[in-house]
Design a protein around this motif. Structure first.
Motif, PDB file in Angstrom:
ATOM      1  N   ASP A 105       0.824  -1.211   0.000  1.00 41.25           N
ATOM      2  CA  ASP A 105       0.000   0.000   0.000  1.00 41.25           C
ATOM      3  C   ASP A 105       0.858   1.260   0.000  1.00 41.25           C
ATOM      4  N   ARG A 106       1.894   1.238   0.820  1.00 40.11           N
ATOM      5  CA  ARG A 106       2.764   2.419   0.921  1.00 40.11           C
ATOM      6  C   ARG A 106       3.977   2.342   0.008  1.00 40.11           C
ATOM      7  N   GLN A 107       4.167   1.196  -0.660  1.00 38.87           N
ATOM      8  CA  GLN A 107       5.278   1.019  -1.588  1.00 38.87           C
ATOM      9  C   GLN A 107       6.622   1.313  -0.919  1.00 38.87           C
ATOM     10  N   MET A 108       6.824   0.644   0.207  1.00 39.59           N
ATOM     11  CA  MET A 108       8.065   0.835   0.947  1.00 39.59           C
ATOM     12  C   MET A 108       8.335  -0.388   1.820  1.00 39.59           C
ATOM     13  N   VAL A 109       9.572  -0.497   2.278  1.00 38.73           N
ATOM     14  CA  VAL A 109       9.966  -1.573   3.177  1.00 38.73           C
ATOM     15  C   VAL A 109       9.708  -1.119   4.610  1.00 38.73           C
ATOM     16  N   VAL A 110       9.069  -1.984   5.376  1.00 41.76           N
ATOM     17  CA  VAL A 110       8.742  -1.692   6.771  1.00 41.76           C
ATOM     18  C   VAL A 110       9.486  -2.692   7.647  1.00 41.76           C
ATOM     19  N   CYS A 111      10.074  -2.196   8.737  1.00 39.09           N
ATOM     20  CA  CYS A 111      10.823  -3.031   9.673  1.00 39.09           C
ATOM     21  C   CYS A 111      10.117  -3.074  11.019  1.00 39.09           C
ATOM     22  N   ASP A 112      10.219  -4.202  11.665  1.00 40.24           N
ATOM     23  CA  ASP A 112       9.634  -4.391  12.991  1.00 40.24           C
ATOM     24  C   ASP A 112      10.622  -3.906  14.043  1.00 40.24           C
ATOM     25  N   ASP A 113      10.133  -3.078  14.989  1.00 42.90           N
ATOM     26  CA  ASP A 113      10.993  -2.546  16.044  1.00 42.90           C
ATOM     27  C   ASP A 113      11.274  -3.556  17.144  1.00 42.90           C
ATOM     28  N   ALA A 114      10.503  -4.607  17.224  1.00 44.34           N
ATOM     29  CA  ALA A 114      10.674  -5.576  18.299  1.00 44.34           C
ATOM     30  C   ALA A 114      11.985  -6.333  18.116  1.00 44.34           C
ATOM     31  N   VAL A 115      12.807  -6.301  19.146  1.00 42.44           N
ATOM     32  CA  VAL A 115      14.089  -7.000  19.095  1.00 42.44           C
ATOM     33  C   VAL A 115      13.882  -8.515  19.039  1.00 42.44           C
ATOM     34  N   ALA A 116      12.806  -8.973  19.660  1.00 39.68           N
ATOM     35  CA  ALA A 116      12.551 -10.415  19.667  1.00 39.68           C
ATOM     36  C   ALA A 116      12.241 -10.948  18.275  1.00 39.68           C
ATOM     37  N   GLU A 117      11.765 -10.077  17.381  1.00 49.08           N
ATOM     38  CA  GLU A 117      11.442 -10.510  16.022  1.00 49.08           C
ATOM     39  C   GLU A 117      12.652 -10.496  15.095  1.00 49.08           C
ATOM     40  N   ALA A 118      13.772  -9.947  15.557  1.00 46.22           N
ATOM     41  CA  ALA A 118      14.971  -9.892  14.719  1.00 46.22           C
ATOM     42  C   ALA A 118      15.555 -11.295  14.555  1.00 46.22           C
ATOM     43  N   SER A 119      16.121 -11.548  13.405  1.00 42.39           N
ATOM     44  CA  SER A 119      16.703 -12.858  13.104  1.00 42.39           C
ATOM     45  C   SER A 119      18.217 -12.717  13.004  1.00 42.39           C
ATOM     46  N   LYS A 120      18.916 -13.713  13.513  1.00 41.17           N
ATOM     47  CA  LYS A 120      20.369 -13.694  13.471  1.00 41.17           C
ATOM     48  C   LYS A 120      20.864 -14.026  12.072  1.00 41.17           C
ATOM     49  N   LEU A 121      21.885 -13.326  11.652  1.00 47.08           N
ATOM     50  CA  LEU A 121      22.449 -13.552  10.334  1.00 47.08           C
ATOM     51  C   LEU A 121      23.107 -14.930  10.284  1.00 47.08           C
ATOM     52  N   ARG A 122      22.660 -15.730   9.341  1.00 44.08           N
ATOM     53  CA  ARG A 122      23.220 -17.082   9.209  1.00 44.08           C
ATOM     54  C   ARG A 122      24.509 -17.024   8.416  1.00 44.08           C
TER      55      ARG A 122
END
Length: 406
Positions: A280-297
């Protein structure tokens, strides 16, 4: 007050004053004889010990501390002896629409052709791996930047322009990031999965005379078969770009090994927030929750081991006999020093960096892989010596892997 020199013709048994220097003064006045005096002790029973207290083939003890920078996506502080490095990783978003003439490789979305043999499937995976390496390098998703002008050494004062060493180290790290399979491009892609669309069942008007003859279950099966689901193809909307900043706190020789280990430790500590494409907004949205972050494999963990060669000089200025290498017989032998410090690097012209990685095969057996060999200056190290250095590099890999995994 003047000091008269000792008469060389006088008897050695006379009570003449002797002139001696402290070790630090001896090292500054005659650095090469000072180092050789430690490597070639007068007594054959004494072991060869470098001025820093290490045998020629011993590395410095590594220490790693991750998560030091709170405002970075990943960070690490690495120390080997008196060489200390801080590395921070900062993740930023690169839109695919901002990449000129960006096209997704065919192997990114298309799988092996149905009915293909195992050899064809293996060829497809190899081609896909090559395409991913090319995409990672072409888009510049890994950007290392090394800084020596931090007061880490008297040679690199704060505020000085980037030195030749800093630029060459940055380029070597960038090359090894691409050739060492450290981070795959798929870990840095931000996909957009459009919701599926449904097409309702196509109903047909049947004759009223035949309605009673049509079984109700058959009619329901026909409606389910006619109901189709359109699944749109996922698309890549953006990428994560990792800016890797490397700062030297203290420099006491062998900067590449310490900087590379800091890069691996920081990437292993990196966490990327959950990101998605908002249609809808034509943009990338990021979640602020640290728990939702994924570790770089991480893909691979190649480790670098650097060696320097000390060649004693003859009185005429030439090199001594090169057939004597550390560990073999020979009076005027050259010495191969593992993990040289700054004092030793200033006396050595030939250097070798061996990058190895130990991987587990399908049968759970470990296999060492040679990733890269860099050699500059001199011609002392041959095939035999190179095999010995590879064995030492494999042992260094296991030492570093335990520290990085802990």
């Amino acid at each position: 007050m003047t000091i008269k020199p000792t008469d060389p013709t006088s008897s050695s048994t006379g009570n003449h004053p002797t002139l001696s220097f402290p070790a630090l003064t001896f090292a500054k006045l005659s650095p090469s004889p000072f180092l050789l005096a430690h490597l070639q002790p007068a007594s054959a029973t004494q072991p060869s010990i470098r001025p820093n207290g290490r045998p020629p083939s011993q590395f410095r003890l590594p220490t790693v501390h991750t998560g030091s920078l709170s405002h970075a996506s990943g960070s690490a502080v690495v120390r080997t002896g008196d060489t200390a490095v801080v590395c921070g990783v900062r993740a930023e978003i690169l839109l695919a629409s901002d990449v000129p003439n960006y096209r997704v490789a065919k192997t990114t979305t298309a799988g092996p052709v149905s009915g293909s043999t195992g050899e064809d499937t293996q060829h497809h995976h190899q081609q896909q791996k090559r395409d991913e390496k090319t995409e990672l390098a072409d888009l510049g998703l890994l950007v290392p930047n090394l800084e020596l002008a931090t007061g880490c050494s008297p040679l690199y004062l704060p505020g000085a322009p980037p030195s030749t060493l800093a630029q060459s180290l940055s380029q070597r790290i960038l090359t090894l990031l691409h050739t060492g399979d450290v981070v795959g491009v798929d870990e840095l892609r931000i996909w957009h999965h459009p919701p599926p669309t449904f097409r309702g069942p196509a109903f047909t008007m049947a004759n009223t005379d035949n309605n009673n003859d049509v079984d109700e279950n058959q009619e329901l099966d026909q409606q389910q078969q006619q109901q189709q689901q359109d699944v749109p193809t996922p698309s890549i909307k953006a990428f994560w770009t990792l800016y890797i900043d490397i700062l030297f706190i203290s420099l006491d020789g062998n900067p590449f090994d310490a900087a590379w280990a800091a890069v691996l430790a920081a990437l292993g500590d990196t966490k990327l927030p959950r990101a998605w494409w908002d249609a809808d907004r034509q943009m990338v949205v990021c979640d602020d929750a640290v728990a939702e972050a994924s570790k770089l494999r991480m893909g691979r963990w190649p480790i670098a081991a650097t060696f320097a060669v000390l060649e004693p000089k003859q009185e005429g200025g030439g090199n001594n006999d090169k057939q004597g290498i550390a560990g073999t017989s020979g009076k005027n032998k050259a010495w191969i020093l593992a993990d040289p410090d700054a004092f030793e690097e200033g006396l050595c012209e030939e250097r070798v960096t061996v990058v190895v990685d130990v991987r587990k095969e399908e049968d759970e057996r470990e296999k060492m892989k040679m990733v890269k060999i860099e050699k500059s200056g001199g011609g002392v190290i041959g095939v035999k010596e190179m095999r010995e250095l590879v064995g030492l590099a494999e042992g260094r890999w296991r030492e570093w892997r335990k520290v990085l995994a802990g």
